[in-house]
Design an enzyme around this catalytic site. Structure first.
Site, PDB file in Angstrom:
ATOM      1  N   GLY A 199      -0.235   8.787   5.497  1.00  0.00           N
ATOM      2  CA  GLY A 199      -0.719   7.617   6.223  1.00  0.00           C
ATOM      3  C   GLY A 199       0.147   7.181   7.378  1.00  0.00           C
ATOM      4  O   GLY A 199      -0.103   6.138   7.985  1.00  0.00           O
TER       5      GLY A 199
ATOM      6  N   GLY B  31       0.813  -1.218   0.000  1.00  0.00           N
ATOM      7  CA  GLY B  31       0.000   0.000   0.000  1.00  0.00           C
ATOM      8  C   GLY B  31       0.841   1.261   0.000  1.00  0.00           C
ATOM      9  O   GLY B  31       2.041   1.230  -0.316  1.00  0.00           O
ATOM     10  N   ASP B  32       0.218   2.368   0.399  1.00  0.00           N
ATOM     11  CA  ASP B  32       0.925   3.654   0.426  1.00  0.00           C
ATOM     12  C   ASP B  32       2.090   3.649   1.407  1.00  0.00           C
ATOM     13  O   ASP B  32       3.104   4.317   1.189  1.00  0.00           O
ATOM     14  CB  ASP B  32      -0.059   4.781   0.792  1.00  0.00           C
ATOM     15  CG  ASP B  32      -1.048   5.068  -0.340  1.00  0.00           C
ATOM     16  OD1 ASP B  32      -0.747   4.691  -1.489  1.00  0.00           O
ATOM     17  OD2 ASP B  32      -2.108   5.653  -0.064  1.00  0.00           O
TER      18      ASP B  32
END
Length: 502
Positions: A459, A154-155
């Site tokens: 994030g 993911g990020d």
């Protein structure tokens, strides 16, 4: 050059591979081919574009009687593919096996690796075992043997690879990352993102979809999309880099609360979001920023960043000319700073639209990927109902900045200091204030928060309440081409992709 299939033309830049095809007896006895004495065939694998920016690998087989002619075609097409110099031949792949739904390894092995093999791309695969494994490894490997670095996750995984790659480039060039005014060295090694995490905002904002096969095909054809990166410092100490969202207040509080509830999976963001909305905390502080005068666009216009973006290209040129004329140091000393003090529910700085399936336009629909600026969005103290109206506009087509309590600026750098930090630095001696915090005279029962919020940096949490942020124009490059809108975009891309890579 193009190859004509049954119903479309395929540019050679979007051919994945060409292979000789074995003709078996069953195929030979089908239809018109049974009249051929001994047919010869080759198969062209190419990118087929579907709806919503989704790409798929399709193929078409060509048949002929003449073996020599068949071989000539294969050779000619392979030579055309060899001329595509932007295509990677050797990749370093990092797989996060724990991210999202723990599907990273399976996604890579089943969906991505076969495509890389078809395109004759060789890979060195590293399965990460702990936090910062990829980042630390990038400081040790012989990075020059690779044409790109791919992260499967993911990020958070992308952020780790990005920090490792940028950090390695600065270390090799003798640049001190702790100096906030240091001109950073651009990374010419591209990063590819195979989405397999809880959040895939960067992939969605640079390609238009979060789909592993689509991302793999963008890597194979050698796409190149420059990307701005913001550096974040506190007291001449480097903290982090950011490419999507840097948020204080609302988005910072959501992240901080959700980190305690990782066992809930992706659902934790909904729970923490509702909880944070109901708590309705605001934070006092001072924002000072330098407007990005070199950019052509503004956050309120309708010019979205798309493939071959004219605004990104021209803004980068103007910024380079400014630096040449004035010299970076002189220009920064002379440049005007604007100062805003207030009570804020949210302070968001975005380097891209931050679009995602839930918010197709993102936090700032007209933000650009590579124009050397960030959009600074200030959401002042307001009622819960007004704040809800603002949040709802992220999901529809209405102008989310059209509120009296929302201000947006296009900036190239900014600084933020919370009221609490200012008080501490001023050596406040009032013990009552120290013990009980700032008494809010506006509304004794309000949601004034005496503590600091947390920064949400792509994030990941960042606890410093006093930071300095600077945008570095086109510091890195992705295996992407921006979001395609129509055929004109593709034509613009084919003209500009080569110069972006150089």
């Amino acid at each position: 050059s193009c190859v004509h299939t049954e119903n479309c033309f395929v540019p050679t830049s979007e051919i994945i591979a060409v292979e000789e095809t074995e003709v078996n007896k069953k195929q030979h006895n089908i239809g018109k081919w049974q009249k051929m004495a001994k047919p010869h065939a080759f198969t062209v694998y190419y990118v087929k574009k579907a709806r919503n920016h989704r790409w798929r690998c399709s193929d078409v087989t060509f048949w002929c009687v003449d073996e020599h002619l068949c071989n000539q075609w294969i050779q000619a097409l392979k030579e055309l593919l060899e001329m595509q110099k932007s295509r990677p031949k050797q990749l370093l792949v990092y797989i996060n096996p724990y991210g999202g739904k723990r599907q990273g390894k399976r996604i890579y092995e089943q969906k991505v690796a076969p495509l890389f093999s078809l395109a004759s791309i060789s890979t060195d695969v590293v399965i990460t075992e702990h936090a910062n494994h990829a980042k630390d490894n990038l400081f040790e490997v012989n990075i020059n043997k690779y044409d790109g670095v791919v992260c499967v996750g993911g990020d958070g995984m992308f952020s780790e690879v990005m920090h490792g790659l940028i950090g390695r480039m600065q270390k090799d060039s003798g640049i001190d990352q702790n100096n906030p005014k240091a001109p950073l060295v651009q990374c010419n090694i591209r990063i590819g993102i195979i989405p397999a995490g809880s959040t895939d905002c960067i992939c969605y904002s640079t390609i238009g979809i979060s789909d592993p096969v689509t991302s793999a095909l963008h890597i194979i054809v050698g796409d190149c999309q420059p990307l701005d990166v913001s550096s974040i410092h506190h007291n001449n100490t480097f903290l982090k880099y950011s490419v999507s969202l840097l948020g204080y207040g609302f988005y910072g509080d959501i992240l901080k609360d959700s980190e305690k509830k990782r066992w809930m999976g992706p659902m934790r963001y909904d729970y923490s979001g509702l909880k944070t909305f109901l708590s309705h905390h605001y934070y006092e502080g001072t924002i000072s920023f330098q407007p990005a005068k070199h950019t052509l666009g503004s956050p309120r216009d309708k010019d979205s960043c798309r493939t071959g973006c004219y605004i990104c290209k021209k803004s980068e040129q103007q910024l380079a000319e400014q630096h040449k004329e004035c010299g970076l140091k002189h220009e920064e000393d002379e440049e005007e700073w604007k100062v805003i003090k207030g009570k804020f529910l949210a302070i968001n700085a975005v380097n891209m639209s931050c679009a995602c399936p839930r918010s197709p336009k993102g936090l700032s629909p007209a933000a650009h990927l590579a124009d050397g600026s960030a959009d600074l969005i200030l959401v002042r103290k307001c009622s819960r109902f007004d704040f809800l109206r603002y949040l709802v506009r992220h999901t529809n087509q209405d102008d989310q900045f059209n509120f009296s309590f929302v201000d947006v600026y296009r900036v190239k750098s900014f600084q933020f200091t919370s009221k609490l930090s200012e008080d501490n630095e001023s050596n406040v001696t009032d013990t009552g204030k120290k013990r009980f915090g700032q008494f809010c005279r506006d509304h004794p029962a309000c949601c004034c928060n005496t503590a600091n919020s947390t920064w949400n940096c792509d994030g990941e949490t960042l606890d410093s309440s006093a930071i300095e942020v600077r945008v570095h124009c086109q510091l890195m490059k992705l295996f992407a081409r921006g979001i395609e809108e129509n055929c004109k975009d593709e034509a613009a891309y084919s003209q500009s992709s080569v110069e972006q890579l150089l």
